[in-house]
Design a protein around this motif. Structure first.
Motif, PDB file in Angstrom:
ATOM      1  N   ARG A  21       0.839  -1.190   0.000  1.00 46.07           N
ATOM      2  CA  ARG A  21       0.000   0.000   0.000  1.00 46.07           C
ATOM      3  C   ARG A  21       0.878   1.245   0.000  1.00 46.07           C
ATOM      4  NH1 ARG A  21      -3.580   0.439   4.795  1.00 46.07           N
ATOM      5  NH2 ARG A  21      -1.748  -0.396   5.869  1.00 46.07           N
TER       6      ARG A  21
ATOM      7  N   MET B  29       0.661   5.756  -0.023  1.00 46.15           N
ATOM      8  CA  MET B  29      -0.097   7.008  -0.011  1.00 46.15           C
ATOM      9  C   MET B  29       0.487   7.886  -1.090  1.00 46.15           C
ATOM     10  SD  MET B  29      -0.748   9.894   2.951  1.00 46.15           S
ATOM     11  CE  MET B  29      -2.320   9.257   3.537  1.00 46.15           C
TER      12      MET B  29
ATOM     13  N   ILE C  20      -6.868  -0.667  -7.898  1.00 51.71           N
ATOM     14  CA  ILE C  20      -5.738  -0.028  -7.208  1.00 51.71           C
ATOM     15  C   ILE C  20      -6.198   0.981  -6.168  1.00 51.71           C
ATOM     16  CG2 ILE C  20      -3.837   1.599  -7.585  1.00 51.71           C
ATOM     17  CD1 ILE C  20      -3.233   0.107 -10.165  1.00 51.71           C
TER      18      ILE C  20
ATOM     19  N   LYS D  26      -8.031   2.650  -3.214  1.00 46.90           N
ATOM     20  CA  LYS D  26      -8.772   2.261  -2.026  1.00 46.90           C
ATOM     21  C   LYS D  26      -9.419   3.456  -1.337  1.00 46.90           C
ATOM     22  CE  LYS D  26      -7.421  -1.848  -2.868  1.00 46.90           C
ATOM     23  NZ  LYS D  26      -8.377  -2.776  -3.512  1.00 46.90           N
TER      24      LYS D  26
ATOM     25  N   TRP E   5      -4.327   9.932  -2.308  1.00 45.79           N
ATOM     26  CA  TRP E   5      -4.951   8.633  -2.583  1.00 45.79           C
ATOM     27  C   TRP E   5      -4.299   7.593  -1.678  1.00 45.79           C
ATOM     28  CZ3 TRP E   5      -3.294  11.436  -7.013  1.00 45.79           C
ATOM     29  CH2 TRP E   5      -4.285  11.792  -7.937  1.00 45.79           C
ATOM     30  N   ILE E   6      -5.001   6.507  -1.427  1.00 42.74           N
ATOM     31  CA  ILE E   6      -4.418   5.277  -0.898  1.00 42.74           C
ATOM     32  C   ILE E   6      -4.550   4.234  -1.991  1.00 42.74           C
ATOM     33  CG2 ILE E   6      -4.513   3.473   0.859  1.00 42.74           C
ATOM     34  CD1 ILE E   6      -3.670   6.133   1.987  1.00 42.74           C
ATOM     35  N   TRP E   7      -3.414   3.686  -2.425  1.00 42.30           N
ATOM     36  CA  TRP E   7      -3.402   2.697  -3.503  1.00 42.30           C
ATOM     37  C   TRP E   7      -2.865   1.365  -2.997  1.00 42.30           C
ATOM     38  CZ3 TRP E   7      -0.700   5.776  -8.067  1.00 42.30           C
ATOM     39  CH2 TRP E   7      -1.562   6.797  -8.497  1.00 42.30           C
ATOM     40  N   GLU E   8      -3.356   0.286  -3.596  1.00 44.35           N
ATOM     41  CA  GLU E   8      -2.813  -1.058  -3.411  1.00 44.35           C
ATOM     42  C   GLU E   8      -2.144  -1.444  -4.717  1.00 44.35           C
ATOM     43  OE1 GLU E   8      -2.113  -4.378  -1.058  1.00 44.35           O
ATOM     44  OE2 GLU E   8      -3.759  -3.070  -0.443  1.00 44.35           O
TER      45      GLU E   8
ATOM     46  N   ILE F 106       3.294   2.672   2.808  1.00 43.65           N
ATOM     47  CA  ILE F 106       2.620   2.634   4.102  1.00 43.65           C
ATOM     48  C   ILE F 106       3.160   1.448   4.901  1.00 43.65           C
ATOM     49  CG2 ILE F 106       0.397   2.294   5.252  1.00 43.65           C
ATOM     50  CD1 ILE F 106      -0.927   3.653   2.873  1.00 43.65           C
TER      51      ILE F 106
ATOM     52  N   GLU G  71       3.256  -1.762   7.037  1.00 43.63           N
ATOM     53  CA  GLU G  71       2.399  -2.906   7.294  1.00 43.63           C
ATOM     54  C   GLU G  71       2.863  -3.553   8.597  1.00 43.63           C
ATOM     55  OE1 GLU G  71      -0.124  -3.204   5.507  1.00 43.63           O
ATOM     56  OE2 GLU G  71       0.379  -2.312   3.564  1.00 43.63           O
TER      57      GLU G  71
ATOM     58  N   VAL H 175     -11.974  -5.104   1.405  1.00 41.13           N
ATOM     59  CA  VAL H 175     -11.023  -5.367   2.495  1.00 41.13           C
ATOM     60  C   VAL H 175     -11.781  -5.634   3.790  1.00 41.13           C
ATOM     61  CG1 VAL H 175      -9.197  -4.365   3.913  1.00 41.13           C
ATOM     62  CG2 VAL H 175      -9.153  -4.051   1.440  1.00 41.13           C
TER      63      VAL H 175
END
Length: 283
Positions: free
Chosen positions: A2, A4, A39, A41, A80-83, A112, A114, A233
């Protein structure tokens, strides 16, 4: 992983000037592409720092300063928050982004943390388990619970009874023969083609969902609670939590009515349907 993705503020964004209609359309199209690719989130634009406050920490002391703040280059105008699979993939997507400002601008990409990143300081996993429980709590607080009844072939009669007996208001009714996707072979009993696959009715302020189910003669005590959450999620997190010590009756999967739907019976024998809301079945 993930990341930012942060749109840095500029003198223009700090004035509070709104983007043009054209830029909004371009950003919406870009966001749609991110969502379709699985992608994106989360993502929001931020108001200028003139509407912000800053809390300064100094030991046990706290002080609050009203904006605006002078360090424009250090401020954020949106995120944005992306995966993503890798930092390289994130970079390629950022390169495709429309310029978020009328003048020169910058976008930062920050990985980010984990929980596995903290393995060295959490050797027994206690902090990780606590974090998992905390995230389950957050996901559960964002959920809604609705009753779902299975009538084993008598759903239509039940709807009529509730309508005449207690003034129930009948909503959408979808029969097995009207399903946009065929049921798995052998799932629907012979003669159930015109039985009710899904419906809803309202009694007072409560909306109840119901079905004939796939087992003739099944009593309505065979109910499930519908747990609706905003993201996949959250759905996977709560599904796994409920399945711990229970039974995974139907794995989470994409359906015509939900991007993520599954059934689970918890360790106490309570049946749940966990889902992310999607396009409703046709009426």
């Amino acid at each position: 992983m993930r990341v930012m993705v942060m749109v840095k503020a500029t003198e223009q964004s700090e004035t509070g000037q709104l983007p043009s209609e054209q830029l909004l359309k371009e950003m919406m199209e870009f966001n749609n592409q991110l969502v379709e690719a699985g992608i994106m989130k989360a993502g929001e634009g931020l108001k200028p720092s003139s509407e912000a406050v800053r809390v300064h920490f100094s030991g046990k002391d706290r002080s609050v300063t009203d904006g605006p703040f002078a360090e424009t280059k250090e401020l954020i105008a949106g995120y944005w928050i992306w995966e993503v699979d890798s930092m390289e993939q994130a970079i390629e997507w950022v390169k495709r982004c429309p310029n978020p400002m009328d003048d020169d601008s910058d976008i930062d990409i920050r990985p980010i943390f984990e929980m596995e990143d903290f393995a060295d300081v959490d050797p027994d996993g206690e902090i990780t388990r606590g974090e998992e429980q905390l995230m389950n709590t957050v996901a559960g607080r964002n959920a809604t619970v609705e009753p779902y009844l299975f009538f084993g072939g008598t759903c239509e009669e039940a709807l009529e009874f509730y309508r005449t007996a207690i003034g129930a208001r009948i909503g959408m009714v979808l029969r097995f023969s009207e399903s946009p996707e065929p049921a798995p072979e052998g799932m629907v009993p012979p003669g159930f083609e015109n039985r009710i696959m899904h419906c809803d009715f309202t009694v007072g302020d409560l909306t109840i969902m119901a079905s004939d189910g796939c087992n003739e003669g099944e009593a309505p005590t065979g109910f499930r609670l519908t747990l609706t959450v905003p993201t996949e999620v959250d759905a996977r997190r709560l599904y796994d939590a409920l399945a711990d010590g229970g039974t995974a009756d139907m794995p989470l999967t994409k359906t015509f009515f939900s991007p993520c739907y599954g059934q689970v019976t918890d360790r106490f024998g309570v049946g749940w349907m966990v889902m992310v809301p999607g396009q409703a079945p046709p009426e």
